[in-house]
Design a protein around this motif. Structure first.
Motif, mmCIF file in Angstrom:
data_model
loop_
_atom_site.group_PDB
_atom_site.id
_atom_site.type_symbol
_atom_site.label_atom_id
_atom_site.label_comp_id
_atom_site.label_asym_id
_atom_site.label_seq_id
_atom_site.Cartn_x
_atom_site.Cartn_y
_atom_site.Cartn_z
ATOM 1 N N PHE A 167 0.860 -1.183 0.000
ATOM 2 C CA PHE A 167 0.000 0.000 0.000
ATOM 3 C C PHE A 167 0.897 1.233 0.000
ATOM 4 N N ALA A 168 1.081 1.823 -1.167
ATOM 5 C CA ALA A 168 1.852 3.073 -1.275
ATOM 6 C C ALA A 168 1.156 3.950 -2.294
ATOM 7 N N HIS A 169 0.273 4.807 -1.795
ATOM 8 C CA HIS A 169 -0.510 5.711 -2.638
ATOM 9 C C HIS A 169 -0.129 7.155 -2.309
ATOM 10 N N ALA A 170 -0.268 8.018 -3.292
ATOM 11 C CA ALA A 170 -0.040 9.444 -3.069
ATOM 12 C C ALA A 170 -0.998 10.235 -3.937
ATOM 13 N N VAL A 171 -1.534 11.300 -3.381
ATOM 14 C CA VAL A 171 -2.481 12.151 -4.106
ATOM 15 C C VAL A 171 -1.966 13.584 -4.085
ATOM 16 N N GLN A 172 -2.201 14.292 -5.196
ATOM 17 C CA GLN A 172 -1.744 15.670 -5.284
ATOM 18 C C GLN A 172 -2.706 16.627 -4.589
ATOM 19 N N TRP A 173 -3.947 16.190 -4.400
ATOM 20 C CA TRP A 173 -4.925 17.033 -3.721
ATOM 21 C C TRP A 173 -4.802 16.898 -2.204
ATOM 22 N N HIS A 174 -5.725 17.518 -1.469
ATOM 23 C CA HIS A 174 -5.694 17.537 -0.001
ATOM 24 C C HIS A 174 -6.904 16.798 0.564
ATOM 25 N N PRO A 175 -6.812 15.477 0.714
ATOM 26 C CA PRO A 175 -7.958 14.719 1.222
ATOM 27 C C PRO A 175 -8.317 15.074 2.660
ATOM 28 N N GLU A 176 -7.343 15.588 3.410
ATOM 29 C CA GLU A 176 -7.639 15.960 4.804
ATOM 30 C C GLU A 176 -8.652 17.097 4.885
ATOM 31 N N ALA A 177 -8.796 17.873 3.789
ATOM 32 C CA ALA A 177 -9.719 19.008 3.780
ATOM 33 C C ALA A 177 -11.131 18.609 3.382
ATOM 34 N N ASP A 178 -11.334 17.340 3.032
ATOM 35 C CA ASP A 178 -12.648 16.860 2.611
ATOM 36 C C ASP A 178 -13.261 15.972 3.679
ATOM 37 N N GLU A 179 -14.555 16.147 3.900
ATOM 38 C CA GLU A 179 -15.249 15.316 4.885
ATOM 39 C C GLU A 179 -15.223 13.855 4.458
ATOM 40 N N HIS A 180 -15.360 13.613 3.169
ATOM 41 C CA HIS A 180 -15.293 12.250 2.636
ATOM 42 C C HIS A 180 -13.852 11.999 2.207
ATOM 43 N N ALA A 181 -13.122 11.237 2.997
ATOM 44 C CA ALA A 181 -11.693 11.017 2.748
ATOM 45 C C ALA A 181 -11.357 9.544 2.940
ATOM 46 N N PRO A 182 -11.873 8.666 2.072
ATOM 47 C CA PRO A 182 -11.686 7.234 2.275
ATOM 48 C C PRO A 182 -10.240 6.765 2.153
ATOM 49 N N VAL A 183 -9.378 7.588 1.559
ATOM 50 C CA VAL A 183 -7.984 7.172 1.432
ATOM 51 C C VAL A 183 -7.320 7.044 2.798
ATOM 52 N N PHE A 184 -7.779 7.814 3.792
ATOM 53 C CA PHE A 184 -7.253 7.660 5.151
ATOM 54 C C PHE A 184 -7.714 6.330 5.754
ATOM 55 N N HIS A 185 -8.968 5.964 5.523
ATOM 56 C CA HIS A 185 -9.454 4.669 6.008
ATOM 57 C C HIS A 185 -8.684 3.528 5.362
ATOM 58 N N ALA A 186 -8.400 3.675 4.060
ATOM 59 C CA ALA A 186 -7.645 2.627 3.360
ATOM 60 C C ALA A 186 -6.246 2.491 3.943
ATOM 61 N N LEU A 187 -5.608 3.619 4.231
ATOM 62 C CA LEU A 187 -4.274 3.580 4.829
ATOM 63 C C LEU A 187 -4.304 2.901 6.193
ATOM 64 N N VAL A 188 -5.224 3.317 7.055
ATOM 65 C CA VAL A 188 -5.297 2.759 8.407
ATOM 66 C C VAL A 188 -5.622 1.273 8.361
ATOM 67 N N THR A 189 -6.501 0.870 7.458
ATOM 68 C CA THR A 189 -6.827 -0.551 7.311
ATOM 69 C C THR A 189 -5.590 -1.342 6.902
ATOM 70 N N ALA A 190 -4.825 -0.807 5.944
ATOM 71 C CA ALA A 190 -3.594 -1.478 5.515
ATOM 72 C C ALA A 190 -2.578 -1.534 6.639
ATOM 73 N N ALA A 191 -2.483 -0.456 7.424
ATOM 74 C CA ALA A 191 -1.541 -0.430 8.549
ATOM 75 C C ALA A 191 -1.928 -1.433 9.621
ATOM 76 N N ALA A 192 -3.224 -1.552 9.900
ATOM 77 C CA ALA A 192 -3.688 -2.532 10.887
ATOM 78 C C ALA A 192 -3.392 -3.952 10.419
ATOM 79 N N ARG A 193 -3.600 -4.197 9.127
ATOM 80 C CA ARG A 193 -3.313 -5.513 8.565
ATOM 81 C C ARG A 193 -1.824 -5.835 8.676
ATOM 82 N N ALA A 194 -0.973 -4.861 8.359
ATOM 83 C CA ALA A 194 0.470 -5.067 8.442
ATOM 84 C C ALA A 194 0.911 -5.301 9.879
#
Length: 236
Positions: free
Chosen positions: A203-230
């Protein structure tokens, strides 16, 4: 179950708070909120000492937004619009990124973080995007997010459950030559590369936009899920 620990790199800038005005290690709190809501334990990583030494204590890494990378790192002279270069932050983030990728750690790059990933993989940057696309919609005004639609690849569309999103943008630079091993996962209509992933990494993703500024930010959930799995895999 304990929350996976997500390290987030940060700024070092002059700041004013309560009765004080001094240099501070700081990070927009939106990053902290998004990681926490996604089920992770956020930990801020200042660019001091060698942050790569703490990589083994993390379950995931976010390289946050910020000023421009020193163009010398990708062999270019500075554009007159390139600014807020902090060489000490460059050094710290390139080191911790290398440690994280070498360890197969789940990684998310945000804005500057995507540029760090690209340059670390031998890529280059457009130093002032309006020169390339002919408009300033990606960074419309100081302290103001732009809203530009981006089309997602199947990989990123699976995370966002959509083929197109209109996230918050605030960047005047973007990828020029793509770094080794990176695959483009989102484009804007003007051709700007808006997201990438590292081939062969769990899991190594990068986005040029700012997902932290959006209420809907599933990329953070995806990261945390991958981190928990690891983290679970390491404990076995």
């Amino acid at each position: 179950m304990s929350r996976p620990v997500i390290g987030i790199t940060c700024y070092v800038e002059p700041a004013k708070f309560t009765v004080w005005e001094m240099t501070a290690a700081l990070l927009p709190y939106m990053y902290v909120e998004r990681v926490s809501r996604a089920g992770g334990q956020p930990v801020i990583l200042p660019p001091a000492g060698d942050p790569a030494t703490v990589a083994g204590r993390l379950d995931g890494l976010i390289i946050a937004g910020g000023g421009d990378i020193d163009p010398a790192r990708y062999g270019s002279p500075p554009h007159d619009q390139t600014g807020y270069i902090r060489k000490f932050r460059d050094e710290a983030e390139f080191r911790v990124l290398r440690a994280a990728l070498d360890a197969g750690m789940p990684f998310l790059g945000v804005c500057r973080g995507m540029q760090v990933l690209n340059v670390a993989r031998g890529g280059t940057l457009h130093q002032h995007l309006p020169d390339i696309v002919g408009h300033s919609g990606h960074s419309p005004a100081p302290g103001t997010f732009g809203r530009i639609p981006v089309r997602l690849s199947p990989t990123l569309a699976k995370i966002y459950e959509a083929e197109e999103v209109t996230p918050a943008h605030y960047h005047h630079q973007a990828i020029d030559r793509l770094g080794d091993g990176l695959a483009v996962t989102a484009h804007a209509d003007d051709g700007t590369i808006e997201a990438v992933e590292l081939d062969g990494h769990p899991f190594a993703h990068a986005v040029q936009w700012h997902p932290e500024a959006d209420e809907h930010a599933p990329v953070f959930h995806a990261l945390v899920t991958a981190a928990a799995r690891a983290a679970r895999a390491r404990r076995r």
